[in-house]
Design a protein around this motif. Structure first.
Motif, PDB file in Angstrom:
ATOM      1  N   UNK A 181      -5.756  -9.792   8.995  1.00 40.11           N
ATOM      2  CA  UNK A 181      -4.809  -8.676   9.258  1.00 40.11           C
ATOM      3  C   UNK A 181      -4.172  -7.789   8.203  1.00 40.11           C
ATOM      4  N   UNK A 182      -4.198  -8.398   7.109  1.00 42.27           N
ATOM      5  CA  UNK A 182      -3.617  -7.826   5.665  1.00 42.27           C
ATOM      6  C   UNK A 182      -4.793  -6.819   5.614  1.00 42.27           C
ATOM      7  N   UNK A 183      -6.005  -7.047   5.394  1.00 41.91           N
ATOM      8  CA  UNK A 183      -7.144  -6.227   4.859  1.00 41.91           C
ATOM      9  C   UNK A 183      -7.108  -5.051   5.916  1.00 41.91           C
ATOM     10  N   UNK A 184      -6.953  -5.394   7.160  1.00 41.25           N
ATOM     11  CA  UNK A 184      -7.166  -4.230   8.303  1.00 41.25           C
ATOM     12  C   UNK A 184      -5.745  -3.250   8.041  1.00 41.25           C
ATOM     13  N   UNK A 185      -4.706  -3.852   7.959  1.00 38.71           N
ATOM     14  CA  UNK A 185      -3.378  -3.044   7.854  1.00 38.71           C
ATOM     15  C   UNK A 185      -3.208  -2.361   6.555  1.00 38.71           C
ATOM     16  N   UNK A 186      -3.841  -2.999   5.478  1.00 39.44           N
ATOM     17  CA  UNK A 186      -3.953  -2.152   4.259  1.00 39.44           C
ATOM     18  C   UNK A 186      -4.689  -0.958   4.621  1.00 39.44           C
ATOM     19  N   UNK A 187      -5.922  -1.052   5.229  1.00 40.15           N
ATOM     20  CA  UNK A 187      -6.555   0.368   5.335  1.00 40.15           C
ATOM     21  C   UNK A 187      -5.752   1.014   6.290  1.00 40.15           C
ATOM     22  N   UNK A 188      -5.161   0.726   7.081  1.00 41.11           N
ATOM     23  CA  UNK A 188      -4.332   1.343   8.078  1.00 41.11           C
ATOM     24  C   UNK A 188      -3.300   2.079   7.375  1.00 41.11           C
ATOM     25  N   UNK A 189      -2.536   1.404   6.532  1.00 41.31           N
ATOM     26  CA  UNK A 189      -1.226   1.972   5.717  1.00 41.31           C
ATOM     27  C   UNK A 189      -1.868   3.267   4.925  1.00 41.31           C
ATOM     28  N   UNK A 190      -2.997   2.826   4.202  1.00 40.57           N
ATOM     29  CA  UNK A 190      -3.857   3.881   3.364  1.00 40.57           C
ATOM     30  C   UNK A 190      -4.036   5.306   4.124  1.00 40.57           C
ATOM     31  N   UNK A 191      -4.425   4.961   5.276  1.00 42.83           N
ATOM     32  CA  UNK A 191      -4.746   6.205   6.123  1.00 42.83           C
ATOM     33  C   UNK A 191      -3.447   6.937   6.287  1.00 42.83           C
ATOM     34  N   UNK A 192      -2.455   6.255   6.821  1.00 39.13           N
ATOM     35  CA  UNK A 192      -1.313   6.638   7.106  1.00 39.13           C
ATOM     36  C   UNK A 192      -0.626   7.564   6.010  1.00 39.13           C
TER      37      UNK A 192
ATOM     38  N   UNK B 172       0.892  -1.202  -0.073  1.00 34.98           N
ATOM     39  CA  UNK B 172       0.137  -0.058  -0.005  1.00 34.98           C
ATOM     40  C   UNK B 172       0.825   1.056   0.114  1.00 34.98           C
ATOM     41  N   UNK B 173       1.669   1.278   0.845  1.00 34.34           N
ATOM     42  CA  UNK B 173       2.856   2.338   0.751  1.00 34.34           C
ATOM     43  C   UNK B 173       3.461   2.738  -0.623  1.00 34.34           C
ATOM     44  N   UNK B 174       3.740   1.517  -1.329  1.00 38.23           N
ATOM     45  CA  UNK B 174       4.175   2.030  -2.733  1.00 38.23           C
ATOM     46  C   UNK B 174       3.309   2.145  -3.675  1.00 38.23           C
ATOM     47  N   UNK B 175       2.059   2.091  -3.526  1.00 31.13           N
ATOM     48  CA  UNK B 175       1.154   2.351  -4.694  1.00 31.13           C
ATOM     49  C   UNK B 175       1.173   3.705  -4.885  1.00 31.13           C
ATOM     50  N   UNK B 176       1.030   4.968  -4.237  1.00 29.55           N
ATOM     51  CA  UNK B 176       1.449   6.325  -4.728  1.00 29.55           C
ATOM     52  C   UNK B 176       2.740   6.285  -5.311  1.00 29.55           C
ATOM     53  N   UNK B 177       3.666   5.832  -4.883  1.00 27.20           N
ATOM     54  CA  UNK B 177       5.144   5.995  -5.481  1.00 27.20           C
ATOM     55  C   UNK B 177       5.240   5.502  -6.681  1.00 27.20           C
ATOM     56  N   UNK B 178       4.664   4.251  -6.977  1.00 20.12           N
ATOM     57  CA  UNK B 178       4.489   3.482  -8.385  1.00 20.12           C
ATOM     58  C   UNK B 178       3.530   4.685  -9.449  1.00 20.12           C
ATOM     59  N   UNK B 179       2.773   4.977  -8.954  1.00 14.62           N
ATOM     60  CA  UNK B 179       1.594   5.938  -9.573  1.00 14.62           C
ATOM     61  C   UNK B 179       2.491   7.078 -10.150  1.00 14.62           C
ATOM     62  N   UNK B 180       3.098   7.775  -9.053  1.00 14.37           N
ATOM     63  CA  UNK B 180       3.909   9.003  -9.449  1.00 14.37           C
ATOM     64  C   UNK B 180       4.983   8.817 -10.448  1.00 14.37           C
ATOM     65  N   UNK B 181       5.482   7.586 -10.199  1.00  9.12           N
ATOM     66  CA  UNK B 181       6.475   7.367 -11.309  1.00  9.12           C
ATOM     67  C   UNK B 181       6.019   6.856 -12.539  1.00  9.12           C
ATOM     68  N   UNK B 182       4.769   6.394 -12.547  1.00  9.16           N
ATOM     69  CA  UNK B 182       4.276   5.963 -14.046  1.00  9.16           C
ATOM     70  C   UNK B 182       3.892   7.319 -14.544  1.00  9.16           C
TER      71      UNK B 182
END
Length: 652
Positions: free
Chosen positions: A539-550, A318-328
């Protein structure tokens, strides 16, 4: 200043190597214990400045940059070469289960392996510097904080950071902690200190460093002879022996907690409570993990490991998604249309260094090609054709280069280098191209991770150098020299630890070795412990949401971003027994209370000095303990160790 003249000096390099060797022993010691490691660039600059006061002429700010760059390159080799994750994982192989015997490298073989992966990231750094520091002007908050500290110590005007106000600079202004905290084989979880403007007087700085170093060292030596000191039954002997609830009042752990800061240590202890206070008893009493709690195969410690892995991977992705998006979107798409990230054509370079102070392109090309070819050959010589085929190692290096781009950009934006997720991506890929070979899977993941981790660490140093106007070529020299010496120092230290202790074992559990091996086995067999899959998904789903918020909070510059739980730190609470997390929480609380009452401007550097002394004291004196163990000098008394959790006692 021509080609770094006056910056790349003998005294700067020697001081950097001395500090780096201390950090190397310290990082290896704590990495094998807890899965925690620190760049310590800020501490290196501070200690180097104090040591230079003993010289006839103190070092300059630019020399200090070279000093801390050399120290970081020397001190982080335990992670870059996989001594705290990859090599212990290979030693855990079971011939019946994995189809391969345990791999224990000799000293010369470990040197060869280290040489294979030690320089790839160094040669990646110059081209990445040009892109992410010069052209895109990413924040790299920890590197910026170190630059700010050096400017304070050397009484320089504050470095100019008024560039693109990306979320990294928002994080720099809003977070409280000071140093890159790298979880071994996990993402580099970092917060950044807003460096105080007040300078601690030299005599007071030496005093604080001396007494904190001595106190930590004395306590460490006492714990060697009386192991119960570092294994106090927290809630009685039963919970200590059956459920691993002990407390380690290590001053070094307290110092690490101060460096991490309260938000990170709080996340770690929340994970510890959920993992060891809820999921461990649940797995045990439900029959999902029937073995002894501490058993990594049939016990609940091995069961919660899988939940920890799911949290770390989901957080990294989840933390990498915005980085990949910006790179692309920003770099590739706008590059095709002829526009740079700021809406201009981007043809004019923002480089303010002259050619003679930069690393020549020819060196970079030859270095990258040479490190890849020699690295591939060395890996083949060390592990043989049955371990990993040369073409697979070559692909590992190529993947490491590609993944380094993502890791460095993420680090520059958020101070988070998601090497765990990147390493796991490499493992997934190699499970497809070389299926069934667990050794190849672990080695290939380690090769890719080494490049991403080392390039990220060195990029923080290059950001510091850019702000202080230090020569990139002088830093490059320091990186190469530090890496060369660290190969010998790290390999020798690891060999001594192997002779004196069982690794993994009670004293050095090397928790992340099980992460590497566990994923390799899962990718080969597809089998999970009973019911662990369901909890992994939850826990993967839960912390995907937490990581998105962070991620959103950090990108928007919210002052509350640091209080959103860190998925990585939360997962680390699962990996280590409660004793490791609790002492760090003490340090985090001290950091929070101290800065709340005293303020950063009045005592920020002083607290850094004390925390550094705590960390270095135990790390350095641990070498004394290692020598004592090697020569057969045992403990003085096993009193109080009836719970069986004292690593130094024969009965443990």
């Amino acid at each position: 200043m021509e080609a770094g003249k006056g910056e790349f000096t003998v005294r700067a390099v020697v001081l950097g190597l001395i500090i780096g060797c201390l950090l190397c022993f310290t990082n290896l010691y704590f990495g094998l214990q807890t899965g925690w490691i620190s760049m310590m660039s800020l501490q290196s600059a501070l200690i180097g400045f104090l040591l230079s006061k003993l010289l006839p002429k103190p070092i300059s700010a630019q020399e200090n940059v070279v000093l801390q760059t050399t120290a970081v390159a020397t001190g982080t080799m335990p992670l870059a070469a996989g001594f705290v994750g990859i090599l212990p994982a290979l030693g855990l192989l079971d011939e019946e289960r994995d189809g391969a015997s345990p791999v224990h490298l000799s000293w010369i073989a470990a040197v060869g392996w280290s040489c294979a992966v030690a320089f790839f990231g160094v040669f990646l750094s110059p081209p990445l510097r040009k892109q992410v520091i010069i052209e895109e002007q990413l924040a790299f908050p920890s590197g910026t904080a170190t630059g700010q500290l050096i400017s304070v110590l050397h009484q320089m005007p504050p470095p100019e950071t008024n560039v693109r106000h990306r979320r990294g600079y928002n994080a720099l202004a809003s977070t409280e902690d000071d140093e890159s905290i790298a979880y071994i084989a996990e993402p580099q979880e970092t917060d950044t200190l807003r460096v105080p403007e007040a300078e601690v007087p030299e005599q007071e700085g030496w005093s604080a460093l001396s007494w904190s170093f001595a106190a930590s060292g004395i306590m460490t030596l006492a714990a060697y002879f009386f192991p119960v000191i570092f294994s106090i039954p927290l809630f009685g002997t039963y919970l200590a022996s059956q459920w691993l609830w002990t407390f380690t009042p290590s001053l070094s752990y307290v110092g690490q907690g101060i460096i991490m800061g309260f938000p990170t240590t709080l996340s770690m202890n929340l994970g510890m409570l959920v993992g060891w206070g809820v999921l461990s008893p649940l797995a045990k009493y439900s029959g999902w993990a029937p073995g002894p709690v501490g058993d990594m195969t049939t016990g609940s410690r091995g069961w919660i490991l899988w939940v920890s892995l799911a949290i770390m991977c989901s957080d990294s992705v989840i933390s990498l998604i915005p980085v990949v998006y910006e790179l692309v979107h920003t770099k590739l798409w706008k590059g095709v249309t002829g526009y740079g990230t700021d809406g201009s054509t981007g043809k004019d370079s923002k480089e303010d260094e002259t050619e003679d102070r930069l690393v020549p392109t020819r060196w970079v090309v030859l270095g990258l090609c040479g490190s890849i070819v020699s690295g591939t050959l060395l890996v083949w010589l060390v592990f043989g054709h049955d371990g990993i085929k040369p073409w697979a190692t070559l692909i590992g290096f190529i993947m490491g280069g590609l993944l380094s781009v993502l890791g460095v950009r993420a680090l520059g934006e958020t101070d988070l280098n998601p090497v765990s997720g990147l390493g796991k991506i490499s493992q997934l890929f190699f499970a497809w191209i070389q299926p069934g070979n667990i050794i190849a899977n672990i080695i290939a993941g380690g090769v890719a991770e080494a490049g991403a981790q080392q390039a990220g660490d060195l990029m923080q140093d290059l950001k510091t150098g850019h702000l202080i106007h230090a020569s990139p070529r002088a830093q490059f020299y320091g990186q190469l020299i530090g890496s060369c010496l660290s190969i010998i120092v790290t390999t020798t230290a690891y060999s001594l630890y192997q002779r004196a202790y069982e690794i993994p074992g009670p004293s050095f559990p090397a928790p992340t070795a099980y992460v590497w091996l566990g994923l390799a086995r899962l990718l080969r067999d597809g089998e999970l412990p009973e019911k662990s899959g369901e909890f992994m998904v939850i826990f993967a789903v839960l912390f995907s949401a937490v990581a998105a918020c962070k991620t959103y909070a950090v990108r928007s510059g919210s002052p509350y971003a640091k209080w959103v739980p860190s998925g990585v730190a939360f997962a680390i609470g699962f990996l280590n027994t409660p004793s490791f997390s609790l002492a760090r929480l003490v340090g985090g609380i001290i950091e929070h209370v101290y800065y709340t009452r005293v303020g950063r401007e009045n005592g920020g550097i002083r607290l850094i000095i004390i925390a550094s002394g705590f960390v270095l004291g135990e790390g350095v004196v641990s070498v004394v303990s290692l020598v004592l163990r090697t020569f057969g000098v045992g403990v003085a008394s096993c009193w109080g160790c009836g719970h069986g959790m004292c690593g130094g006692c024969p009965a443990a």
